[in-house]
Design an enzyme around this catalytic site. Structure first.
Site, PDB file in Angstrom:
ATOM      1  N   SER A  99      -7.690   3.296  15.514  1.00 19.87           N
ATOM      2  CA  SER A  99      -7.267   2.621  16.753  1.00 19.87           C
ATOM      3  C   SER A  99      -7.629   3.510  17.932  1.00 19.87           C
ATOM      4  CB  SER A  99      -5.754   2.412  16.756  1.00 19.87           C
ATOM      5  OG  SER A  99      -5.313   2.003  18.045  1.00 19.87           O
ATOM      6  N   LYS A 114      -2.647   7.135  13.649  1.00 20.34           N
ATOM      7  CA  LYS A 114      -4.049   6.740  13.794  1.00 20.34           C
ATOM      8  C   LYS A 114      -4.944   7.967  14.054  1.00 20.34           C
ATOM      9  CE  LYS A 114      -3.796   2.374  12.884  1.00 20.34           C
ATOM     10  NZ  LYS A 114      -4.486   1.808  11.720  1.00 20.34           N
ATOM     11  N   PRO A 144     -10.420   0.018  17.242  1.00 22.53           N
ATOM     12  CA  PRO A 144     -10.309  -1.045  18.248  1.00 22.53           C
ATOM     13  C   PRO A 144      -9.218  -0.754  19.277  1.00 22.53           C
ATOM     14  CG  PRO A 144     -10.058  -1.897  15.983  1.00 22.53           C
ATOM     15  CD  PRO A 144      -9.886  -0.410  15.941  1.00 22.53           C
ATOM     16  N   VAL A 156       0.823  -1.229   0.000  1.00 27.44           N
ATOM     17  CA  VAL A 156       0.000   0.000   0.000  1.00 27.44           C
ATOM     18  C   VAL A 156       0.852   1.274   0.000  1.00 27.44           C
ATOM     19  CG1 VAL A 156      -2.023  -1.058   1.127  1.00 27.44           C
ATOM     20  CG2 VAL A 156      -0.260   0.058   2.541  1.00 27.44           C
ATOM     21  N   TYR A 202       2.967   6.181  16.150  1.00 25.04           N
ATOM     22  CA  TYR A 202       1.842   5.281  15.853  1.00 25.04           C
ATOM     23  C   TYR A 202       0.532   5.990  16.204  1.00 25.04           C
ATOM     24  CZ  TYR A 202      -1.435   1.405  15.803  1.00 25.04           C
ATOM     25  OH  TYR A 202      -2.539   0.614  15.534  1.00 25.04           O
TER      26      TYR A 202
HETATM   27  P1  NDP Z   1      -1.616  -7.909  11.675  1.00 21.95           P
HETATM   28  O1  NDP Z   1      -0.150  -7.642  11.774  1.00 21.95           O
HETATM   29  O2  NDP Z   1      -2.143  -9.204  12.153  1.00 21.95           O
HETATM   30  O3  NDP Z   1      -2.088  -7.680  10.153  1.00 21.95           O
HETATM   31  C1  NDP Z   1      -1.665  -6.554   9.440  1.00 21.95           C
HETATM   32  C2  NDP Z   1      -2.062  -6.661   7.984  1.00 21.95           C
HETATM   33  O4  NDP Z   1      -1.647  -5.468   7.302  1.00 21.95           O
HETATM   34  C3  NDP Z   1      -1.408  -7.832   7.284  1.00 21.95           C
HETATM   35  O5  NDP Z   1      -2.350  -8.470   6.471  1.00 21.95           O
HETATM   36  C4  NDP Z   1      -0.326  -7.185   6.434  1.00 21.95           C
HETATM   37  O6  NDP Z   1      -0.171  -7.917   5.223  1.00 21.95           O
HETATM   38  C5  NDP Z   1      -0.944  -5.820   6.128  1.00 21.95           C
HETATM   39  N1  NDP Z   1       0.076  -4.838   5.793  1.00 21.95           N
HETATM   40  C6  NDP Z   1       0.992  -4.274   6.625  1.00 21.95           C
HETATM   41  N2  NDP Z   1       1.798  -3.467   5.934  1.00 21.95           N
HETATM   42  C7  NDP Z   1       1.382  -3.500   4.640  1.00 21.95           C
HETATM   43  C8  NDP Z   1       1.818  -2.878   3.438  1.00 21.95           C
HETATM   44  N3  NDP Z   1       2.868  -2.043   3.416  1.00 21.95           N
HETATM   45  N4  NDP Z   1       1.161  -3.131   2.281  1.00 21.95           N
HETATM   46  C9  NDP Z   1       0.117  -3.981   2.291  1.00 21.95           C
HETATM   47  N5  NDP Z   1      -0.362  -4.605   3.384  1.00 21.95           N
HETATM   48  C10 NDP Z   1       0.279  -4.366   4.549  1.00 21.95           C
HETATM   49  O7  NDP Z   1      -2.288  -6.690  12.454  1.00 21.95           O
HETATM   50  P2  NDP Z   1      -3.845  -6.389  12.815  1.00 21.95           P
HETATM   51  O8  NDP Z   1      -4.736  -7.256  12.058  1.00 21.95           O
HETATM   52  O9  NDP Z   1      -3.954  -6.349  14.284  1.00 21.95           O
HETATM   53  O10 NDP Z   1      -3.936  -4.879  12.312  1.00 21.95           O
HETATM   54  C11 NDP Z   1      -4.816  -4.466  11.290  1.00 21.95           C
HETATM   55  C12 NDP Z   1      -5.099  -2.990  11.473  1.00 21.95           C
HETATM   56  O11 NDP Z   1      -5.731  -2.780  12.718  1.00 21.95           O
HETATM   57  C13 NDP Z   1      -3.857  -2.101  11.476  1.00 21.95           C
HETATM   58  O12 NDP Z   1      -4.168  -0.911  10.785  1.00 21.95           O
HETATM   59  C14 NDP Z   1      -3.632  -1.825  12.961  1.00 21.95           C
HETATM   60  O13 NDP Z   1      -2.958  -0.612  13.174  1.00 21.95           O
HETATM   61  C15 NDP Z   1      -5.062  -1.775  13.445  1.00 21.95           C
HETATM   62  N6  NDP Z   1      -5.274  -2.009  14.869  1.00 21.95           N
HETATM   63  C16 NDP Z   1      -4.797  -3.127  15.490  1.00 21.95           C
HETATM   64  C17 NDP Z   1      -5.057  -3.345  16.834  1.00 21.95           C
HETATM   65  C18 NDP Z   1      -4.519  -4.507  17.592  1.00 21.95           C
HETATM   66  O14 NDP Z   1      -4.410  -4.418  18.824  1.00 21.95           O
HETATM   67  N7  NDP Z   1      -4.212  -5.628  16.937  1.00 21.95           N
HETATM   68  C19 NDP Z   1      -5.895  -2.405  17.591  1.00 21.95           C
HETATM   69  C20 NDP Z   1      -6.326  -1.253  16.841  1.00 21.95           C
HETATM   70  C21 NDP Z   1      -6.046  -1.096  15.534  1.00 21.95           C
HETATM   71  P3  NDP Z   1       1.218  -8.281   4.527  1.00 21.95           P
HETATM   72  O15 NDP Z   1       2.263  -8.348   5.603  1.00 21.95           O
HETATM   73  O16 NDP Z   1       0.958  -9.580   3.846  1.00 21.95           O
HETATM   74  O17 NDP Z   1       1.448  -7.169   3.559  1.00 21.95           O
HETATM   75  C1  8X3 Z   2      -3.335  -0.991  18.540  1.00 31.97           C
HETATM   76  C2  8X3 Z   2      -3.801  -0.820  19.932  1.00 31.97           C
HETATM   77  O1  8X3 Z   2      -3.193   0.075  22.219  1.00 31.97           O
HETATM   78  O2  8X3 Z   2      -1.512  -1.251  21.069  1.00 31.97           O
HETATM   79  O3  8X3 Z   2      -3.748   0.054  17.751  1.00 31.97           O
HETATM   80  O4  8X3 Z   2      -1.986   0.987  20.371  1.00 31.97           O
HETATM   81  S1  8X3 Z   2      -2.544  -0.216  20.928  1.00 31.97           S
END
Ligand code: NDP
Ligand code: 8X3
Length: 260
Positions: free
Chosen positions: A140, A157, A183, A61, A153
């Site tokens: 987030s 967000k 979340p 992305v 970070y």
């Molecule tokens: P994961 O690390 O499990 O998944 C992240 C996903 O993002 C992967 O599918 C990865 O795919 C993709 N990704 C990362 N960088 C790129 C890139 N440069 N290009 C394309 N795809 C990319 O994390 P989560 O599922 O937890 O996170 C998803 C979203 O939710 C994020 O935006 C995160 O900030 C947000 N979030 C997460 C929270 C948490 O506590 N887990 C809480 C709040 C928000 P690939 O590596 O194959 O490219």
């Molecule tokens: C991910 C949640 O609390 O680790 O966005 O920043 S936290």
């Protein structure tokens, strides 16, 4: 009637859970990410489990031209995107501001902010031409409050929050819904990525409480995407019961559902 969801970051965590819940509810899915083997495996599983069609797009992305080419490469029959979920994102590092790495900052801003902008810009013409659509941005709780060592970070967000509000205003003439879902702590690959593979540190983040699961967030996102045409959830903060805000978690023990 056929419905199409376009999910960024579908190779893990939330994105994969979104694909499961939308596919199980008869949506055709465009799944994206950088790890092509995971995309292909997920496509096969979704198509065989739910009798839907799935299209994979492998791109980073952060690369504007690659995003444009990938989205333009969609066959005409896949361009009627009903729901775009801007989910791809990451945190890198948890250092004090003066000790943090500028490379980590650049990656977070390029992915969480610029990546979201590039994908939205590429997909939006499909929605504008139909005068309908729904963009769901994954923010987030870190975008609502800044916590120690969260600096960039949290800022990335907070930018997602502001961009979502701006999109909603500017896309009003086109009947496009725009939502931000924020979340709190959820156990996915997120902390392994943040702590660069340091498993013990990543695990420690979830000690002593029951965090959200990806499927919890997926259920809320699916609900948000399937309200009547005249109803839009603009902004929604979702945490586990033991998290009060971005920096207060009750770690006194795990909370389990009662079983009969
Ligand atoms: P994961 O690390 O499990 O998944 C992240 C996903 O993002 C992967 O599918 C990865 O795919 C993709 N990704 C990362 N960088 C790129 C890139 N440069 N290009 C394309 N795809 C990319 O994390 P989560 O599922 O937890 O996170 C998803 C979203 O939710 C994020 O935006 C995160 O900030 C947000 N979030 C997460 C929270 C948490 O506590 N887990 C809480 C709040 C928000 P690939 O590596 O194959 O490219
Ligand atoms: C991910 C949640 O609390 O680790 O966005 O920043 S936290």
């Amino acid at each position: 009637m056929r419905k199409i969801v376009f999910i960024t970051g579908a190779t893990a965590g939330f994105g994969e859970a979104f694909a499961q819940v939308f596919a199980s509810n008869h949506y055709d899915c465009i799944i994206t990410g950088r790890r092509s083997e995971r995309l292909e495996k997920l496509k096969q599983q979704l198509e065989s489990s739910y009798n839907i069609s799935c299209f994979t797009l492998c791109f980073d992305v952060r690369k504007e031209t690659d995003v444009q080419h990938a989205v333009e490469s969609l066959p005409e029959s896949w361009k009627q995107v009903d729901v775009l979920i801007n989910n791809a994102g990451l945190a890198l590092g948890r250092e004090l501001f003066d000790e943090a790495s500028t490379d980590d900052w650049n990656t977070m801003i390029d992915t969480n902010v610029k990546g979201l902008l590039y994908v939205s810009k590429a997909v939006l013409p499909f929605m504008i031409s139909r005068n309908k659509g729904h963009i769901i941005n994954i923010g987030s709780i870190a975008g609502k409050e800044v916590y120690e060592r969260g600096n960039v970070y949290c800022a990335s967000k907070a930018a997602v929050d502001a961009i979502t509000r701006g999109m909603r205003i500017d896309l009003l003439p086109h009947h496009i819904k725009v939502t931000a879902i924020h979340p709190g702590a959820a156990e996915t690959e997120f902390s392994m990525v943040r702590f660069k593979g340091a498993e013990a540190t990543a695990k420690k983040m979830y000690e002593g409480f029951t965090p959200l699961e990806a499927k919890d967030v997926a259920a809320i996102v699916f609900f948000t995407a399937n309200l009547p045409a005249h109803v839009c959830i603009n902004d929604l903060v979702l945490t586990c019961t033991q998290q009060a805000n971005a920096y207060l978690i009750n770690r006194s023990g795990i909370l389990k559902d009662e079983v009969n």
